[in-house]
Structures are given as C-alpha cells and as structure tokens.
Design a protein around this motif. Structure first.
Motif, PDB file in Angstrom:
ATOM      1  N   THR A   6     -12.073  24.895  47.811  1.00 13.18           N
ATOM      2  CA  THR A   6     -12.034  25.649  46.562  1.00 13.18           C
ATOM      3  C   THR A   6     -12.289  24.683  45.424  1.00 13.18           C
ATOM      4  OG1 THR A   6     -10.440  27.197  47.509  1.00 13.18           O
ATOM      5  CG2 THR A   6     -10.631  27.167  45.106  1.00 13.18           C
ATOM      6  N   SER A   7     -13.225  25.018  44.562  1.00 17.79           N
ATOM      7  CA  SER A   7     -13.601  24.155  43.461  1.00 17.79           C
ATOM      8  C   SER A   7     -12.597  24.257  42.317  1.00 17.79           C
ATOM      9  CB  SER A   7     -14.997  24.535  42.955  1.00 17.79           C
ATOM     10  OG  SER A   7     -15.927  24.377  43.994  1.00 17.79           O
ATOM     11  N   THR A   8     -12.598  23.233  41.479  1.00 14.08           N
ATOM     12  CA  THR A   8     -11.721  23.201  40.313  1.00 14.08           C
ATOM     13  C   THR A   8     -12.503  23.591  39.066  1.00 14.08           C
ATOM     14  OG1 THR A   8     -12.203  20.892  39.811  1.00 14.08           O
ATOM     15  CG2 THR A   8     -10.384  21.329  41.357  1.00 14.08           C
ATOM     16  N   ALA A   9     -11.785  23.913  38.005  1.00 14.95           N
ATOM     17  CA  ALA A   9     -12.425  24.293  36.745  1.00 14.95           C
ATOM     18  C   ALA A   9     -13.326  23.183  36.219  1.00 14.95           C
ATOM     19  CB  ALA A   9     -11.364  24.666  35.713  1.00 14.95           C
ATOM     20  N   GLY A  10     -12.964  21.929  36.444  1.00 14.01           N
ATOM     21  CA  GLY A  10     -13.776  20.814  35.976  1.00 14.01           C
ATOM     22  C   GLY A  10     -15.122  20.707  36.675  1.00 14.01           C
ATOM     23  N   GLU A  11     -15.274  21.384  37.796  1.00  8.44           N
ATOM     24  CA  GLU A  11     -16.524  21.341  38.554  1.00  8.44           C
ATOM     25  C   GLU A  11     -17.483  22.474  38.189  1.00  8.44           C
ATOM     26  OE1 GLU A  11     -15.168  19.364  42.713  1.00  8.44           O
ATOM     27  OE2 GLU A  11     -14.234  21.299  42.216  1.00  8.44           O
ATOM     28  N   LEU A  12     -17.095  23.313  37.235  1.00  6.71           N
ATOM     29  CA  LEU A  12     -17.929  24.457  36.872  1.00  6.71           C
ATOM     30  C   LEU A  12     -19.347  24.075  36.438  1.00  6.71           C
ATOM     31  CD1 LEU A  12     -15.489  26.930  35.096  1.00  6.71           C
ATOM     32  CD2 LEU A  12     -16.372  27.001  37.430  1.00  6.71           C
ATOM     33  N   PRO A  13     -19.549  23.013  35.655  1.00  7.12           N
ATOM     34  CA  PRO A  13     -20.935  22.680  35.280  1.00  7.12           C
ATOM     35  C   PRO A  13     -21.821  22.390  36.494  1.00  7.12           C
ATOM     36  CG  PRO A  13     -19.404  21.577  33.809  1.00  7.12           C
ATOM     37  CD  PRO A  13     -18.572  22.183  34.931  1.00  7.12           C
ATOM     38  N   GLY A  14     -21.317  21.662  37.466  1.00 12.83           N
ATOM     39  CA  GLY A  14     -22.098  21.377  38.669  1.00 12.83           C
ATOM     40  C   GLY A  14     -22.367  22.619  39.487  1.00 12.83           C
ATOM     41  N   ALA A  16     -22.502  25.684  38.248  1.00 17.64           N
ATOM     42  CA  ALA A  16     -23.463  26.485  37.482  1.00 17.64           C
ATOM     43  C   ALA A  16     -24.878  25.957  37.705  1.00 17.64           C
ATOM     44  CB  ALA A  16     -23.100  26.463  36.003  1.00 17.64           C
ATOM     45  N   ALA A  17     -25.038  24.632  37.776  1.00 16.61           N
ATOM     46  CA  ALA A  17     -26.355  24.042  38.035  1.00 16.61           C
ATOM     47  C   ALA A  17     -26.849  24.431  39.426  1.00 16.61           C
ATOM     48  CB  ALA A  17     -26.285  22.518  37.891  1.00 16.61           C
ATOM     49  N   PHE A  18     -25.963  24.388  40.423  1.00  7.70           N
ATOM     50  CA  PHE A  18     -26.334  24.812  41.778  1.00  7.70           C
ATOM     51  C   PHE A  18     -26.815  26.262  41.760  1.00  7.70           C
ATOM     52  CE2 PHE A  18     -24.946  27.330  45.442  1.00  7.70           C
ATOM     53  CZ  PHE A  18     -25.780  26.806  46.417  1.00  7.70           C
ATOM     54  N   TYR A  19     -26.052  27.126  41.098  1.00  9.00           N
ATOM     55  CA  TYR A  19     -26.428  28.535  41.065  1.00  9.00           C
ATOM     56  C   TYR A  19     -27.767  28.735  40.349  1.00  9.00           C
ATOM     57  CZ  TYR A  19     -22.287  30.645  43.151  1.00  9.00           C
ATOM     58  OH  TYR A  19     -21.329  31.061  44.035  1.00  9.00           O
ATOM     59  N   ARG A  20     -28.009  28.019  39.262  1.00  9.45           N
ATOM     60  CA  ARG A  20     -29.309  28.142  38.571  1.00  9.45           C
ATOM     61  C   ARG A  20     -30.450  27.742  39.504  1.00  9.45           C
ATOM     62  NH1 ARG A  20     -26.371  26.133  34.360  1.00  9.45           N
ATOM     63  NH2 ARG A  20     -27.100  23.997  34.704  1.00  9.45           N
ATOM     64  N   ARG A  21     -30.275  26.633  40.227  1.00  8.23           N
ATOM     65  CA  ARG A  21     -31.317  26.185  41.165  1.00  8.23           C
ATOM     66  C   ARG A  21     -31.577  27.230  42.248  1.00  8.23           C
ATOM     67  NH1 ARG A  21     -28.274  21.580  41.157  1.00  8.23           N
ATOM     68  NH2 ARG A  21     -27.604  21.887  43.310  1.00  8.23           N
ATOM     69  N   SER A  22     -30.540  27.962  42.639  1.00  5.55           N
ATOM     70  CA  SER A  22     -30.695  28.951  43.710  1.00  5.55           C
ATOM     71  C   SER A  22     -31.204  30.293  43.199  1.00  5.55           C
ATOM     72  CB  SER A  22     -29.367  29.141  44.446  1.00  5.55           C
ATOM     73  OG  SER A  22     -28.452  29.870  43.654  1.00  5.55           O
ATOM     74  N   GLY A  23     -31.400  30.418  41.879  1.00  9.55           N
ATOM     75  CA  GLY A  23     -31.913  31.659  41.311  1.00  9.55           C
ATOM     76  C   GLY A  23     -30.854  32.672  40.954  1.00  9.55           C
ATOM     77  N   LEU A  44     -24.004  22.417  48.683  1.00 11.46           N
ATOM     78  CA  LEU A  44     -25.030  22.971  49.565  1.00 11.46           C
ATOM     79  C   LEU A  44     -24.993  24.496  49.591  1.00 11.46           C
ATOM     80  CD1 LEU A  44     -24.413  20.642  52.631  1.00 11.46           C
ATOM     81  CD2 LEU A  44     -25.958  20.249  50.699  1.00 11.46           C
ATOM     82  N   ALA A  45     -23.806  25.045  49.340  1.00  3.55           N
ATOM     83  CA  ALA A  45     -23.608  26.499  49.375  1.00  3.55           C
ATOM     84  C   ALA A  45     -22.365  26.822  48.571  1.00  3.55           C
ATOM     85  CB  ALA A  45     -23.448  26.974  50.819  1.00  3.55           C
ATOM     86  N   ALA A  46     -22.302  28.048  48.072  1.00  2.00           N
ATOM     87  CA  ALA A  46     -21.124  28.457  47.301  1.00  2.00           C
ATOM     88  C   ALA A  46     -21.016  29.973  47.305  1.00  2.00           C
ATOM     89  CB  ALA A  46     -21.212  27.942  45.864  1.00  2.00           C
ATOM     90  N   LEU A  47     -19.814  30.434  47.033  1.00  2.00           N
ATOM     91  CA  LEU A  47     -19.572  31.853  46.800  1.00  2.00           C
ATOM     92  C   LEU A  47     -18.459  31.984  45.775  1.00  2.00           C
ATOM     93  CD1 LEU A  47     -16.718  32.901  48.232  1.00  2.00           C
ATOM     94  CD2 LEU A  47     -18.100  32.793  50.282  1.00  2.00           C
ATOM     95  N   ARG A  48     -18.472  33.110  45.068  1.00  2.00           N
ATOM     96  CA  ARG A  48     -17.470  33.387  44.041  1.00  2.00           C
ATOM     97  C   ARG A  48     -16.615  34.560  44.478  1.00  2.00           C
ATOM     98  NH1 ARG A  48     -20.591  35.751  39.926  1.00  2.00           N
ATOM     99  NH2 ARG A  48     -18.786  35.697  38.577  1.00  2.00           N
ATOM    100  N   LEU A  49     -15.312  34.465  44.257  1.00  2.00           N
ATOM    101  CA  LEU A  49     -14.384  35.587  44.406  1.00  2.00           C
ATOM    102  C   LEU A  49     -13.922  35.917  42.996  1.00  2.00           C
ATOM    103  CD1 LEU A  49     -12.458  34.268  47.521  1.00  2.00           C
ATOM    104  CD2 LEU A  49     -14.173  36.088  47.477  1.00  2.00           C
ATOM    105  N   VAL A  50     -14.280  37.119  42.533  1.00  4.61           N
ATOM    106  CA  VAL A  50     -14.151  37.479  41.131  1.00  4.61           C
ATOM    107  C   VAL A  50     -13.308  38.741  40.976  1.00  4.61           C
ATOM    108  CG1 VAL A  50     -15.499  38.073  39.077  1.00  4.61           C
ATOM    109  CG2 VAL A  50     -16.483  36.576  40.800  1.00  4.61           C
ATOM    110  N   ARG A  51     -12.426  38.758  39.992  1.00  4.45           N
ATOM    111  CA  ARG A  51     -11.679  39.977  39.658  1.00  4.45           C
ATOM    112  C   ARG A  51     -12.527  40.817  38.704  1.00  4.45           C
ATOM    113  NH1 ARG A  51      -7.575  41.359  42.714  1.00  4.45           N
ATOM    114  NH2 ARG A  51      -6.517  39.497  43.425  1.00  4.45           N
ATOM    115  N   GLU A  52     -12.791  42.057  39.116  1.00  3.54           N
ATOM    116  CA  GLU A  52     -13.548  42.996  38.293  1.00  3.54           C
ATOM    117  C   GLU A  52     -12.817  44.327  38.302  1.00  3.54           C
ATOM    118  OE1 GLU A  52     -17.554  43.285  39.723  1.00  3.54           O
ATOM    119  OE2 GLU A  52     -17.941  41.154  39.436  1.00  3.54           O
ATOM    120  N   HIS A  53     -12.397  44.772  37.146  1.00  8.82           N
ATOM    121  CA  HIS A  53     -11.704  46.050  37.012  1.00  8.82           C
ATOM    122  C   HIS A  53     -10.511  46.147  37.962  1.00  8.82           C
ATOM    123  CE1 HIS A  53     -15.094  47.203  34.543  1.00  8.82           C
ATOM    124  NE2 HIS A  53     -15.893  46.862  35.530  1.00  8.82           N
ATOM    125  N   GLY A  54      -9.794  45.037  38.120  1.00 11.39           N
ATOM    126  CA  GLY A  54      -8.609  45.005  38.967  1.00 11.39           C
ATOM    127  C   GLY A  54      -8.879  44.836  40.452  1.00 11.39           C
TER     128      GLY A  54
END
Length: 107
Positions: A6-14, A16-23, A44-54
């Motif tokens: 699990t990534s930390t908040a400080g790793e968000l820029p990296g 975000a760059a990975f996600y931009r490269r992947s489209g 090399l790979a990532a996924l997000r678990l996001v709260r949306e509308h509860g």
C-alpha cells in the motif's frame, strides 16, 4: 523481485506519473488506498480503492504494457483482496476483464 504494498501519501506524485504514462486520466487522491507492484523502486502496476458515495470501488487497475500477462496483475488483485479484508467493494470492469476480476469474487 516484485513487491506489492500500500502506497503512502508522499508517493502520490510518482503514482500519478505512472498513471499518466499508462493513459489513465483520473486523479489520484490522498484519500485513495493505492496498491502498487514495484521492482527496484519503479512502479510496474497499481490499483486504487476509492470511496464514492459511501461505497468502496476498485478503480484504475493498470499494469505496464510490456509486463502484461506475466501474473503481476493477478498478484496485485490478490493483494487487493487481502487489503479489503472482507469489506464490500465494487468494480465495473470492461466485459473482457470480467473473468480476471472474478478471481477474487467480483461478479
């Protein structure tokens, strides 16, 4: 060796760059739980678990194009299942990925 964590908040820029490269164009927020597969510090790979509308939603599962079909995505998905620890989570995959996500019980 590939490590998944699990990534930390400080790793968000990296991430975000990975996600931009992947489209992937959706923003990565500090509130997101992001699991990343890394080797030598490179994402090399990532996924997000996001709260949306509860509700918890799996979003943005991406694997470097040249590394697909090597089990990295499946390992990342298994790590997500462990991270969820029984939480209800939703995913809205492309039809051709339904079997892939079914590995951890998505219907």
């Amino acid at each position: 060796m590939i490590a998944i964590r699990t990534s930390t908040a400080g790793e968000l820029p990296g991430l975000a760059a990975f996600y931009r490269r992947s489209g992937y164009r959706q923003p990565v927020a500090a509130a997101d739980r992001v699991l990343a597969a890394e080797r030598s510090g490179a994402v090399l790979a990532a996924l997000r678990l996001v709260r949306e509308h509860g509700l918890l939603v799996l979003r943005g599962m991406r694997v470097e194009l040249s590394l697909r079909r090597q089990g990295i995505g499946s390992a990342l998905l298994q790590a997500a299942q462990t991270s969820l620890a029984g939480e209800v989570c939703y995913a809205i995959p492309y039809r051709y990925l339904s079997t892939f996500y079914a590995q951890i019980g998505f219907e």
